[in-house]
Write a protein that holds these residues in place. Structure first.
Motif, PDB file in Angstrom:
ATOM      1  N   MET A   1       0.843  -1.175   0.000  1.00 23.43           N
ATOM      2  CA  MET A   1       0.000   0.000   0.000  1.00 23.43           C
ATOM      3  C   MET A   1       0.890   1.242   0.000  1.00 23.43           C
ATOM      4  N   ASN A   2       0.428   2.284  -0.655  1.00 25.91           N
ATOM      5  CA  ASN A   2       1.148   3.549  -0.729  1.00 25.91           C
ATOM      6  C   ASN A   2       0.256   4.681  -0.241  1.00 25.91           C
ATOM      7  N   ASN A   3       0.863   5.833   0.021  1.00 26.24           N
ATOM      8  CA  ASN A   3       0.130   7.012   0.465  1.00 26.24           C
ATOM      9  C   ASN A   3       0.564   8.192  -0.394  1.00 26.24           C
ATOM     10  N   ILE A   4      -0.399   8.943  -0.934  1.00 27.63           N
ATOM     11  CA  ILE A   4      -0.126  10.054  -1.845  1.00 27.63           C
ATOM     12  C   ILE A   4       0.719  11.150  -1.178  1.00 27.63           C
ATOM     13  N   PHE A   5       0.633  11.256   0.163  1.00 29.25           N
ATOM     14  CA  PHE A   5       1.376  12.287   0.879  1.00 29.25           C
ATOM     15  C   PHE A   5       2.723  11.802   1.413  1.00 29.25           C
ATOM     16  N   ALA A   6       3.021  10.534   1.221  1.00 29.72           N
ATOM     17  CA  ALA A   6       4.298   9.986   1.684  1.00 29.72           C
ATOM     18  C   ALA A   6       5.423  10.443   0.758  1.00 29.72           C
ATOM     19  N   SER A   7       6.572  10.607   1.318  1.00 31.35           N
ATOM     20  CA  SER A   7       7.788  10.924   0.551  1.00 31.35           C
ATOM     21  C   SER A   7       7.642  12.168  -0.321  1.00 31.35           C
ATOM     22  N   LEU A   8       7.020  13.210   0.225  1.00 28.83           N
ATOM     23  CA  LEU A   8       6.972  14.463  -0.530  1.00 28.83           C
ATOM     24  C   LEU A   8       8.386  15.003  -0.673  1.00 28.83           C
ATOM     25  N   PRO A   9       8.724  15.505  -1.850  1.00 29.76           N
ATOM     26  CA  PRO A   9      10.093  15.987  -2.063  1.00 29.76           C
ATOM     27  C   PRO A   9      10.410  17.182  -1.168  1.00 29.76           C
ATOM     28  N   LYS A  10      11.612  17.203  -0.648  1.00 34.50           N
ATOM     29  CA  LYS A  10      12.057  18.331   0.180  1.00 34.50           C
ATOM     30  C   LYS A  10      12.532  19.487  -0.700  1.00 34.50           C
ATOM     31  N   ASP A  11      13.162  19.160  -1.814  1.00 33.68           N
ATOM     32  CA  ASP A  11      13.652  20.182  -2.740  1.00 33.68           C
ATOM     33  C   ASP A  11      12.549  20.506  -3.745  1.00 33.68           C
ATOM     34  N   LEU A  12      11.943  21.670  -3.585  1.00 38.13           N
ATOM     35  CA  LEU A  12      10.905  22.109  -4.520  1.00 38.13           C
ATOM     36  C   LEU A  12      11.374  23.344  -5.289  1.00 38.13           C
ATOM     37  N   SER A  13      12.659  23.381  -5.621  1.00 40.57           N
ATOM     38  CA  SER A  13      13.167  24.470  -6.447  1.00 40.57           C
ATOM     39  C   SER A  13      12.538  24.403  -7.842  1.00 40.57           C
ATOM     40  N   ALA A  14      12.080  23.213  -8.220  1.00 40.52           N
ATOM     41  CA  ALA A  14      11.305  23.018  -9.451  1.00 40.52           C
ATOM     42  C   ALA A  14      10.100  22.163  -9.094  1.00 40.52           C
ATOM     43  N   GLU A  15       9.028  22.356  -9.833  1.00 39.95           N
ATOM     44  CA  GLU A  15       7.829  21.537  -9.643  1.00 39.95           C
ATOM     45  C   GLU A  15       8.183  20.072  -9.907  1.00 39.95           C
ATOM     46  N   VAL A  16       7.573  19.150  -9.157  1.00 43.28           N
ATOM     47  CA  VAL A  16       7.905  17.729  -9.263  1.00 43.28           C
ATOM     48  C   VAL A  16       6.713  16.969  -9.840  1.00 43.28           C
ATOM     49  N   PHE A  17       6.972  16.201 -10.908  1.00 45.95           N
ATOM     50  CA  PHE A  17       5.963  15.372 -11.578  1.00 45.95           C
ATOM     51  C   PHE A  17       6.373  13.913 -11.438  1.00 45.95           C
ATOM     52  N   GLU A  18       5.478  13.080 -10.884  1.00 46.44           N
ATOM     53  CA  GLU A  18       5.799  11.664 -10.677  1.00 46.44           C
ATOM     54  C   GLU A  18       4.644  10.790 -11.141  1.00 46.44           C
ATOM     55  N   ASP A  19       4.919   9.871 -12.059  1.00 45.16           N
ATOM     56  CA  ASP A  19       3.900   8.920 -12.477  1.00 45.16           C
ATOM     57  C   ASP A  19       3.600   7.953 -11.346  1.00 45.16           C
ATOM     58  N   ILE A  20       2.325   7.728 -11.096  1.00 51.41           N
ATOM     59  CA  ILE A  20       1.881   6.729 -10.128  1.00 51.41           C
ATOM     60  C   ILE A  20       1.463   5.463 -10.865  1.00 51.41           C
ATOM     61  N   VAL A  21       0.725   5.657 -11.972  1.00 50.58           N
ATOM     62  CA  VAL A  21       0.277   4.552 -12.820  1.00 50.58           C
ATOM     63  C   VAL A  21       0.429   4.988 -14.267  1.00 50.58           C
ATOM     64  N   ARG A  22       0.900   4.087 -15.110  1.00 49.72           N
ATOM     65  CA  ARG A  22       0.992   4.365 -16.550  1.00 49.72           C
ATOM     66  C   ARG A  22       0.530   3.127 -17.303  1.00 49.72           C
ATOM     67  N   ARG A  23      -0.536   3.296 -18.086  1.00 51.69           N
ATOM     68  CA  ARG A  23      -1.080   2.229 -18.926  1.00 51.69           C
ATOM     69  C   ARG A  23      -1.316   2.800 -20.325  1.00 51.69           C
ATOM     70  N   ASP A  24      -1.777   1.975 -21.254  1.00 50.17           N
ATOM     71  CA  ASP A  24      -1.987   2.427 -22.630  1.00 50.17           C
ATOM     72  C   ASP A  24      -2.954   3.603 -22.729  1.00 50.17           C
ATOM     73  N   SER A  25      -4.069   3.562 -21.993  1.00 49.52           N
ATOM     74  CA  SER A  25      -5.105   4.575 -22.168  1.00 49.52           C
ATOM     75  C   SER A  25      -5.242   5.544 -20.992  1.00 49.52           C
ATOM     76  N   VAL A  26      -4.418   5.370 -19.947  1.00 53.84           N
ATOM     77  CA  VAL A  26      -4.523   6.251 -18.778  1.00 53.84           C
ATOM     78  C   VAL A  26      -3.158   6.391 -18.105  1.00 53.84           C
ATOM     79  N   ARG A  27      -2.936   7.594 -17.568  1.00 55.60           N
ATOM     80  CA  ARG A  27      -1.730   7.855 -16.780  1.00 55.60           C
ATOM     81  C   ARG A  27      -2.168   8.669 -15.571  1.00 55.60           C
ATOM     82  N   ILE A  28      -1.725   8.272 -14.384  1.00 53.38           N
ATOM     83  CA  ILE A  28      -2.043   8.995 -13.156  1.00 53.38           C
ATOM     84  C   ILE A  28      -0.733   9.533 -12.598  1.00 53.38           C
TER      85      ILE A  28
END
Length: 104
Positions: A1-28
């Protein structure tokens, strides 16, 4: 199990984009911002639809037609494919956590 608020980046000098799920027709994706906005020039103009929710913090989206939408915790919007938009503001005093779902 994972948590969306876990492991938030400490360095936010740039916006951070992280894929959670990637499939053919959807990306979260988790997006983490703090005072960020899109570059002054250019728009997001995607081939896919985007459903986006602010889970924590606050942000504003600007659309090419001049409409601006403010989002706070729990607010979401569905952006159809080819709808030009940009992030005009995110709260500089609080980390903003987004959940974005891109779909075809």
């Amino acid at each position: 199990m994972n948590n969306i608020f876990a492991s938030l980046p400490k360095d936010l000098s740039a916006e951070v984009f992280e894929d959670i799920v990637r499939r053919d027709s959807v990306r979260i994706e988790r997006i983490v911002s703090r005072g960020h906005s899109s570059p002054e020039r250019g728009w997001y103009d995607q081939d896919e639809g985007e459903w986006v929710m602010v889970l924590r913090g606050a942000a504003r989206l600007l659309f090419e037609d001049g409409r601006e939408v403010e989002l706070g915790a729990g607010d979401f919007i569905d952006i159809p494919a080819r709808t030009k938009h940009r992030v005009s503001w995110t709260d500089p005093g609080e980390t903003t956590v987004w959940l974005a779902v891109y779909y075809k």
